[in-house]
Write a protein that holds these residues in place. Structure first.
Motif, PDB file in Angstrom:
ATOM      1  N   ARG A 153     -20.416  12.921 -11.119  1.00 49.28           N
ATOM      2  CA  ARG A 153     -19.753  12.215 -10.026  1.00 49.28           C
ATOM      3  C   ARG A 153     -19.895  13.051  -8.751  1.00 49.28           C
ATOM      4  O   ARG A 153     -19.268  14.099  -8.629  1.00 49.28           O
ATOM      5  CB  ARG A 153     -18.275  11.998 -10.336  1.00 49.28           C
ATOM      6  N   ILE A 154     -20.712  12.598  -7.816  1.00 48.07           N
ATOM      7  CA  ILE A 154     -20.888  13.336  -6.571  1.00 48.07           C
ATOM      8  C   ILE A 154     -19.721  13.012  -5.648  1.00 48.07           C
ATOM      9  O   ILE A 154     -19.561  11.873  -5.194  1.00 48.07           O
ATOM     10  CB  ILE A 154     -22.227  12.992  -5.893  1.00 48.07           C
ATOM     11  N   VAL A 155     -18.919  14.023  -5.379  1.00 48.96           N
ATOM     12  CA  VAL A 155     -17.712  13.826  -4.566  1.00 48.96           C
ATOM     13  C   VAL A 155     -17.811  14.516  -3.210  1.00 48.96           C
ATOM     14  O   VAL A 155     -16.891  14.410  -2.392  1.00 48.96           O
ATOM     15  CB  VAL A 155     -16.461  14.339  -5.310  1.00 48.96           C
ATOM     16  N   ARG A 176     -23.492  19.434  11.355  1.00 49.33           N
ATOM     17  CA  ARG A 176     -24.604  18.653  10.793  1.00 49.33           C
ATOM     18  C   ARG A 176     -24.259  18.185   9.382  1.00 49.33           C
ATOM     19  O   ARG A 176     -24.562  17.037   9.013  1.00 49.33           O
ATOM     20  CB  ARG A 176     -25.874  19.513  10.773  1.00 49.33           C
ATOM     21  N   LEU A 177     -23.649  19.041   8.588  1.00 49.54           N
ATOM     22  CA  LEU A 177     -23.260  18.623   7.239  1.00 49.54           C
ATOM     23  C   LEU A 177     -22.262  17.476   7.307  1.00 49.54           C
ATOM     24  O   LEU A 177     -22.355  16.520   6.538  1.00 49.54           O
ATOM     25  CB  LEU A 177     -22.669  19.795   6.453  1.00 49.54           C
ATOM     26  N   ALA A 178     -21.306  17.574   8.227  1.00 52.12           N
ATOM     27  CA  ALA A 178     -20.321  16.500   8.381  1.00 52.12           C
ATOM     28  C   ALA A 178     -21.008  15.199   8.776  1.00 52.12           C
ATOM     29  O   ALA A 178     -20.631  14.110   8.306  1.00 52.12           O
ATOM     30  CB  ALA A 178     -19.276  16.892   9.424  1.00 52.12           C
ATOM     31  N   GLN A 179     -22.024  15.281   9.621  1.00 47.02           N
ATOM     32  CA  GLN A 179     -22.768  14.088  10.027  1.00 47.02           C
ATOM     33  C   GLN A 179     -23.530  13.483   8.851  1.00 47.02           C
ATOM     34  O   GLN A 179     -23.588  12.257   8.697  1.00 47.02           O
ATOM     35  CB  GLN A 179     -23.736  14.444  11.149  1.00 47.02           C
ATOM     36  N   ILE A 180     -24.125  14.350   8.025  1.00 50.56           N
ATOM     37  CA  ILE A 180     -24.848  13.873   6.838  1.00 50.56           C
ATOM     38  C   ILE A 180     -23.892  13.133   5.908  1.00 50.56           C
ATOM     39  O   ILE A 180     -24.223  12.074   5.359  1.00 50.56           O
ATOM     40  CB  ILE A 180     -25.529  15.050   6.109  1.00 50.56           C
ATOM     41  N   ALA A 181     -22.698  13.696   5.735  1.00 51.66           N
ATOM     42  CA  ALA A 181     -21.693  13.052   4.877  1.00 51.66           C
ATOM     43  C   ALA A 181     -21.328  11.674   5.417  1.00 51.66           C
ATOM     44  O   ALA A 181     -21.222  10.703   4.655  1.00 51.66           O
ATOM     45  CB  ALA A 181     -20.457  13.940   4.778  1.00 51.66           C
ATOM     46  N   LYS A 182     -21.145  11.579   6.715  1.00 48.38           N
ATOM     47  CA  LYS A 182     -20.784  10.289   7.313  1.00 48.38           C
ATOM     48  C   LYS A 182     -21.904   9.266   7.134  1.00 48.38           C
ATOM     49  O   LYS A 182     -21.642   8.073   6.912  1.00 48.38           O
ATOM     50  CB  LYS A 182     -20.440  10.475   8.795  1.00 48.38           C
ATOM     51  N   LEU A 190     -18.921   3.897   0.983  1.00 50.59           N
ATOM     52  CA  LEU A 190     -17.912   4.638   0.223  1.00 50.59           C
ATOM     53  C   LEU A 190     -16.516   4.402   0.790  1.00 50.59           C
ATOM     54  O   LEU A 190     -16.311   4.443   2.004  1.00 50.59           O
ATOM     55  CB  LEU A 190     -18.232   6.134   0.241  1.00 50.59           C
ATOM     56  N   GLU A 191     -15.569   4.186  -0.087  1.00 53.20           N
ATOM     57  CA  GLU A 191     -14.193   3.975   0.349  1.00 53.20           C
ATOM     58  C   GLU A 191     -13.504   5.289   0.698  1.00 53.20           C
ATOM     59  O   GLU A 191     -12.695   5.343   1.624  1.00 53.20           O
ATOM     60  CB  GLU A 191     -13.406   3.248  -0.743  1.00 53.20           C
TER      61      GLU A 191
END
Length: 227
Positions: A153-155, A176-182, A190-191
């Motif tokens: 499960r990728i969280v 940049r990581l935060a942008q990738i997550a978004k 994703l909820e």
């Protein structure tokens, strides 16, 4: 007051201050105690002070403190890369694996898991050759690939800034990581937002201000701060 208690007070005040800077609640940040090279007494003191999230970056180094501290309320994190031949030794003994760094390791993890496991994709945002992880461009496809597995499960996503990076560069990499997550959250609908594991002893304040949900701190809990 012990050095550890002093450090805990100082670090948690910095966590709260960093959260305030960007209008976040300090409860949104999970401070992880990295037990690398620490004594059983030091780990016990952190436990007694209320910490429950502990981590190691090497399989053999994680198994030892697990045996010394069998308390069921401890949440164990593996934050370093995992070799295929060592998957079976540790994968059912941890609660969160931060460093899925390649597609090939997913097959072995899925095969060895006895129950679902929360994991994070390691993203090499800085592009350093010495670091593991997917490139930013590979992150979305890696997330999509993970969905074929029943027990992985990728969280969230994890990254590390270069040790010699400037404060400006560190903030760029973390942002940049935060942008990738978004991007993943939007593309996959994703909820719940993805966790962001970033920030260590020297840069956790910047990480929090860039959205970190998990900070991985080792030395700073235990050793006297240099003047």
């Amino acid at each position: 007051m012990s050095i550890i208690k002093q450090n805990v007070s100082r670090i948690m005040n910095l966590v709260a201050s960093s959260c305030n800077q960007v209008h976040r609640l300090s409860t949104e940040v999970c401070p992880i105690v990295v037990t690398k090279n620490r004594t059983a007494r030091e780990v016990q003191e952190m436990y007694d002070l209320g910490f429950r999230h502990f981590a190691e970056n090497r399989v053999e180094k994680l198994l030892e403190p697990q045996e010394q501290f069998p308390q069921e309320d401890i949440i164990w994190h593996l934050i370093g890369p995992l070799q295929k031949r060592k998957v079976k030794q540790v994968i059912n003994r941890i609660d969160l694996f931060h460093a899925i760094d390649r597609l090939s390791i997913m097959d072995e993890i899925e095969k060895r898991l006895e129950h679902p496991l929360d994991c994070m994709l390691e993203i090499n945002v800085s592009g350093e050759e010495s670091k593991h992880g997917f490139t930013p461009e590979e992150a979305l496809d890696a997330y999509r690939t993970s969905k074929q597995y029943e027990k992985i499960r990728i969280v969230g996503l994890m990254t590390m800034a270069p040790f010699d990076a400037s404060d400006e560069e560190i903030r760029f990499f973390f942002s940049r990581l935060a942008q990738i997550a978004k991007t993943i959250e939007k593309e996959e609908g994703l909820e719940a937002p993805l966790y962001l594991s970033m920030g260590m002893s020297g840069d956790f304040e910047a990480a929090i201000e860039c959205g970190a949900t998990h900070i991985r701190i080792g030395t700073s809990w235990f050793e006297r701060e240099e003047d």
